[in-house]
Design a protein around this motif. Structure first.
Motif, mmCIF file in Angstrom:
data_model
loop_
_atom_site.group_PDB
_atom_site.id
_atom_site.type_symbol
_atom_site.label_atom_id
_atom_site.label_comp_id
_atom_site.label_asym_id
_atom_site.label_seq_id
_atom_site.Cartn_x
_atom_site.Cartn_y
_atom_site.Cartn_z
ATOM 1 N N ILE A 168 24.826 41.346 31.379
ATOM 2 C CA ILE A 168 26.035 41.561 32.179
ATOM 3 C C ILE A 168 26.289 40.460 33.208
ATOM 4 N N PRO A 169 25.278 39.984 33.962
ATOM 5 C CA PRO A 169 25.566 38.926 34.949
ATOM 6 C C PRO A 169 26.106 37.653 34.325
ATOM 7 N N PHE A 170 25.689 37.344 33.093
ATOM 8 C CA PHE A 170 26.150 36.122 32.443
ATOM 9 C C PHE A 170 27.577 36.259 31.930
ATOM 10 N N LEU A 171 28.139 37.443 32.107
ATOM 11 C CA LEU A 171 29.561 37.663 31.828
ATOM 12 C C LEU A 171 30.349 37.721 33.118
ATOM 13 N N PHE A 172 29.893 38.535 34.049
ATOM 14 C CA PHE A 172 30.639 38.778 35.277
ATOM 15 C C PHE A 172 30.767 37.519 36.148
ATOM 16 N N PHE A 226 39.045 39.589 29.031
ATOM 17 C CA PHE A 226 37.598 39.789 28.984
ATOM 18 C C PHE A 226 37.144 40.818 30.017
ATOM 19 N N LEU A 227 37.765 40.805 31.198
ATOM 20 C CA LEU A 227 37.407 41.797 32.213
ATOM 21 C C LEU A 227 37.804 43.196 31.777
ATOM 22 N N LEU A 228 38.932 43.308 31.070
ATOM 23 C CA LEU A 228 39.330 44.603 30.528
ATOM 24 C C LEU A 228 38.282 45.099 29.532
ATOM 25 N N LEU A 229 37.817 44.199 28.644
ATOM 26 C CA LEU A 229 36.766 44.571 27.690
ATOM 27 C C LEU A 229 35.460 44.894 28.409
ATOM 28 N N THR A 230 35.176 44.141 29.481
ATOM 29 C CA THR A 230 33.976 44.423 30.272
ATOM 30 C C THR A 230 34.033 45.819 30.870
ATOM 31 N N GLY A 231 35.218 46.198 31.359
ATOM 32 C CA GLY A 231 35.383 47.558 31.883
ATOM 33 C C GLY A 231 35.143 48.607 30.819
ATOM 34 N N VAL A 232 35.638 48.348 29.600
ATOM 35 C CA VAL A 232 35.417 49.283 28.490
ATOM 36 C C VAL A 232 33.927 49.455 28.236
ATOM 37 N N ILE A 233 33.191 48.334 28.199
ATOM 38 C CA ILE A 233 31.761 48.382 27.894
ATOM 39 C C ILE A 233 30.976 49.060 29.007
ATOM 40 N N ILE A 234 31.138 48.532 30.233
ATOM 41 C CA ILE A 234 30.281 48.980 31.332
ATOM 42 C C ILE A 234 30.604 50.402 31.755
ATOM 43 N N MET A 274 42.532 40.794 38.704
ATOM 44 C CA MET A 274 41.301 40.882 37.918
ATOM 45 C C MET A 274 40.630 42.242 38.080
ATOM 46 N N ASN A 275 40.633 42.763 39.287
ATOM 47 C CA ASN A 275 40.070 44.099 39.492
ATOM 48 C C ASN A 275 40.904 45.162 38.793
ATOM 49 N N MET A 276 42.221 44.946 38.769
ATOM 50 C CA MET A 276 43.089 45.862 38.040
ATOM 51 C C MET A 276 42.720 45.873 36.560
ATOM 52 N N ALA A 277 42.508 44.679 35.981
ATOM 53 C CA ALA A 277 42.154 44.588 34.562
ATOM 54 C C ALA A 277 40.826 45.287 34.284
ATOM 55 N N ARG A 278 39.838 45.074 35.143
ATOM 56 C CA ARG A 278 38.527 45.695 34.930
ATOM 57 C C ARG A 278 38.601 47.211 35.043
ATOM 58 N N ASN A 279 39.303 47.708 36.049
ATOM 59 C CA ASN A 279 39.410 49.158 36.216
ATOM 60 C C ASN A 279 40.232 49.793 35.107
ATOM 61 N N LEU A 280 41.299 49.089 34.676
ATOM 62 C CA LEU A 280 42.085 49.606 33.559
ATOM 63 C C LEU A 280 41.226 49.685 32.303
ATOM 64 N N GLY A 291 38.022 50.106 32.299
ATOM 65 C CA GLY A 291 37.112 51.227 32.491
ATOM 66 C C GLY A 291 37.759 52.557 32.146
ATOM 67 N N THR A 292 38.994 52.733 32.592
ATOM 68 C CA THR A 292 39.707 53.973 32.286
ATOM 69 C C THR A 292 39.929 54.112 30.786
ATOM 70 N N MET A 293 40.366 53.022 30.161
ATOM 71 C CA MET A 293 40.590 53.050 28.721
ATOM 72 C C MET A 293 39.283 53.288 27.977
ATOM 73 N N GLY A 294 38.195 52.673 28.460
ATOM 74 C CA GLY A 294 36.906 52.840 27.808
ATOM 75 C C GLY A 294 36.420 54.271 27.847
ATOM 76 N N ILE A 295 36.536 54.900 29.013
ATOM 77 C CA ILE A 295 36.094 56.291 29.150
ATOM 78 C C ILE A 295 36.921 57.204 28.251
ATOM 79 N N SER A 296 38.239 57.009 28.263
ATOM 80 C CA SER A 296 39.118 57.833 27.426
ATOM 81 C C SER A 296 38.842 57.608 25.945
ATOM 82 N N LEU A 297 38.691 56.332 25.570
ATOM 83 C CA LEU A 297 38.420 56.000 24.167
ATOM 84 C C LEU A 297 37.107 56.611 23.703
#
Length: 543
Positions: free
Chosen positions: A399-403, A301-309, A426-432, A434-440
């Protein structure tokens, strides 16, 4: 002190907490939240500012925009390498010592970035800056987990989130103002006083708990076994993955030898890394931790959160600037309302976390994100500034009701001594994410714009009466506004082509919003796989 009652792994995760691990000592633990949030505020603010200043950096240093973009890429690579090992480093060095050393190094590197005379030195300083800032958020979160009892962590993470979220709120605005009115060097120099303040407050108010000192002494007494191969493999994996994702679209993916090479290294290093870490007694990255159901699902979920945010935070200002013609300052202001909505919702989320089943909060938040993205898919070139601001508010309020509940639920079933490593993962998952989200997002935008532009230009044929009639109207309008009769036809054609580019760009953004919404809708099913955390009758105190 009251503790939550549960069964199995949850009892271990909840009742294993002890105030002896608190970094607050005899002080009010709520004061610690603000103190340890300053450094992450600084790093997030710096990232937001620099992203909107790349044009100015390129012009000032007489390099291309593509070369200047390495200022962001190298920072992300260094951060990506450090994040997964930050928990191990904190255990070995000592958490407070590691934290203060990272803040000091980040501040010094920021100064070096601000005075760098050329691109090479600027990139070198950004690498140091990324390495220093990569583990700060993970260490801060582990401090919160150790300082607050499980029943109070929701409010603690909400308060922490309110401080940290201020970075993305004012970052685009401050960055836009600096970009439009001042020197890009101040994008980095602004960190120096903030870093100095953080060091002073952390040294004054934050303590190294006796329990952590004993754990570190026991670790060193047993002989420090450094997983050097694991460190090299994780560095290769995340470093090459970051280059592949960040540079892939710009370098036309596998048409570039660099992208082919980094992709191969990424795959090979991962294939070796997983079995290697699973067979180590003291792995530098505790992969087995993902076997915990809640922690593994929370990481997804944190990985997906990074993609979204991260994805939307990047391409909404990009849409407003490139398609709608807004300045950097105005594009940043369009995101500010969303940030304010997040701040208002944060304490509500913290209050509900621990009182309402976290799975309902997480599922509701993801539903809001999906509906917000569907709402954004109705954007058009006729949209006003208010439309963009309102759409961002709709997205940001969820967002707060997710984070907050997700971060709290992830620790269910984990041992207290795992907090450093868990926060890092968890921070690794969120940042990963984010990187995937920006690239995608960037890849989809480019491909869909090419598609829409191709479809539109198919009708721009002299044999099409609508095309010739429209071109004639544009030509006559240009002549009426002072354009010469000889130059008007070519100018009319150029005007029509710019309109096609603008419309195709907007349609590509609409497509991306719809695709992201569908991904979020599909991910809602994962919420039902998580284990809940029992709600205590007496929330107790954080001490």
């Amino acid at each position: 002190m009251a503790t939550a009652t549960s069964s199995g792994g949850e009892r271990a995760g909840n009742q294993g907490w002890t105030p002896q691990r608190s970094v607050a000592g005899n002080r009010n633990p709520w004061a610690i939240v603000g103190v340890i949030s300053i450094a992450t505020f600084m790093t997030v603010l710096d990232t937001s500012i620099v992203n909107v200043a790349l044009d100015h950096i390129a012009g000032s240093l007489a390099v291309s925009y593509d070369e200047a973009s390495w200022v962001s890429t190298t920072f992300l690579i260094a951060s990506a390498i450090v994040i997964p090992i930050s928990g191990w480093l904190a255990n070995v060095i000592g958490r407070k010592r590691y934290y203060m050393g990272s803040v000091a190094l980040f501040t010094f590197a920021s100064f070096c970035c601000g005075v760098a005379p050329n691109l090479d030195l600027l990139i070198l300083a950004r690498i140091v800056q990324g390495a220093a800032g990569g583990g700060l958020a993970a260490v801060e979160q582990s401090m919160l987990v150790d300082t607050f009892a499980p029943q109070r962590r929701g409010m603690a993470f909400a308060a922490y989130g309110m401080v940290v979220i201020a970075g993305p709120i004012i970052g685009p605005v401050v960055g836009g103002w600096i970009t439009d009115n001042a020197s890009w060097q101040w994008c980095f120099l602004i960190n120096v006083p903030v870093g100095a303040l953080s060091l002073f407050l952390v040294n004054t108010f934050v303590e190294e708990p006796p329990a952590l000192k004993r754990e570190r002494e026991a670790l060193l007494a047993n002989g420090l076994k450094v997983d050097i191969i694991g460190f090299i493999l994780v560095g290769l994996f995340f470093g090459c993955l970051e280059v592949t994702l960040d540079r892939g679209q710009e370098d036309d993916w596998f048409a570039s030898s660099l992208i082919v090479a980094t992709s191969l290294v990424t795959v090979i290093s991962l294939m070796v890394f997983i079995p290697w870490e699973l067979t180590r007694k003291a792995p530098i990255v505790p992969i087995r931790m993902f076997g915990n159901r809640n922690f593994g699902l929370a990481s997804i979920f944190l990985l997906l959160t990074g993609v979204i945010i991260f994805g939307t935070t990047l391409f909404i200002p990009q849409l407003l600037q490139q398609v709608m013609g807004y300045t950097a300052t105005d594009a940043g202001l369009a995101l500010t309302a969303g940030g304010l909505a997040t701040i208002v919702a944060m304490p509500i989320s913290g209050f509900l976390t621990g009182r309402v089943d976290a799975r309902y909060l997480i599922g509701g938040s993801f539903l809001v994100q999906a509906l917000a993205l569907m709402n954004m898919s109705h954007f058009s070139t006729d949209m006003a500034f208010a439309n963009a601001a309102e759409a961002r508010v709709f997205q940001a309020v969820g967002i707060p009701f997710l984070f907050v509940p997700l971060t709290n639920l992830a620790y269910v079933g984990l041992r207290p001594e795992d907090s450093n490593q868990a926060s890092a993962m968890m921070n690794m998952a969120r940042n990963l994410g984010g990187t995937m989200g920006i690239s995608l997002v960037e890849t989809m935008l480019s491909r869909r714009q090419q598609f829409h532009q191709s479809r539109m230009t198919e009708t721009l044929d002299p044999l099409n009466p609508n095309y010739t009639a429209g071109l004639g109207r544009i030509t006559r309008a240009l002549v009426e506004h002072g354009q010469s009769v000889a130059a008007a036809p070519s100018e009319a054609l150029a005007t029509l082509y710019r309109s096609v580019q603008r419309q195709s760009a907007m349609l590509s953004y609409v497509d991306v919003f719809e695709i992201l919404a569908m991904v979020i809708f599909a991910s809602l099913l994962l919420v039902f796989l998580m284990r809940g955390q029992s709600t205590p009758a007496d929330p107790g105190t954080p001490k």
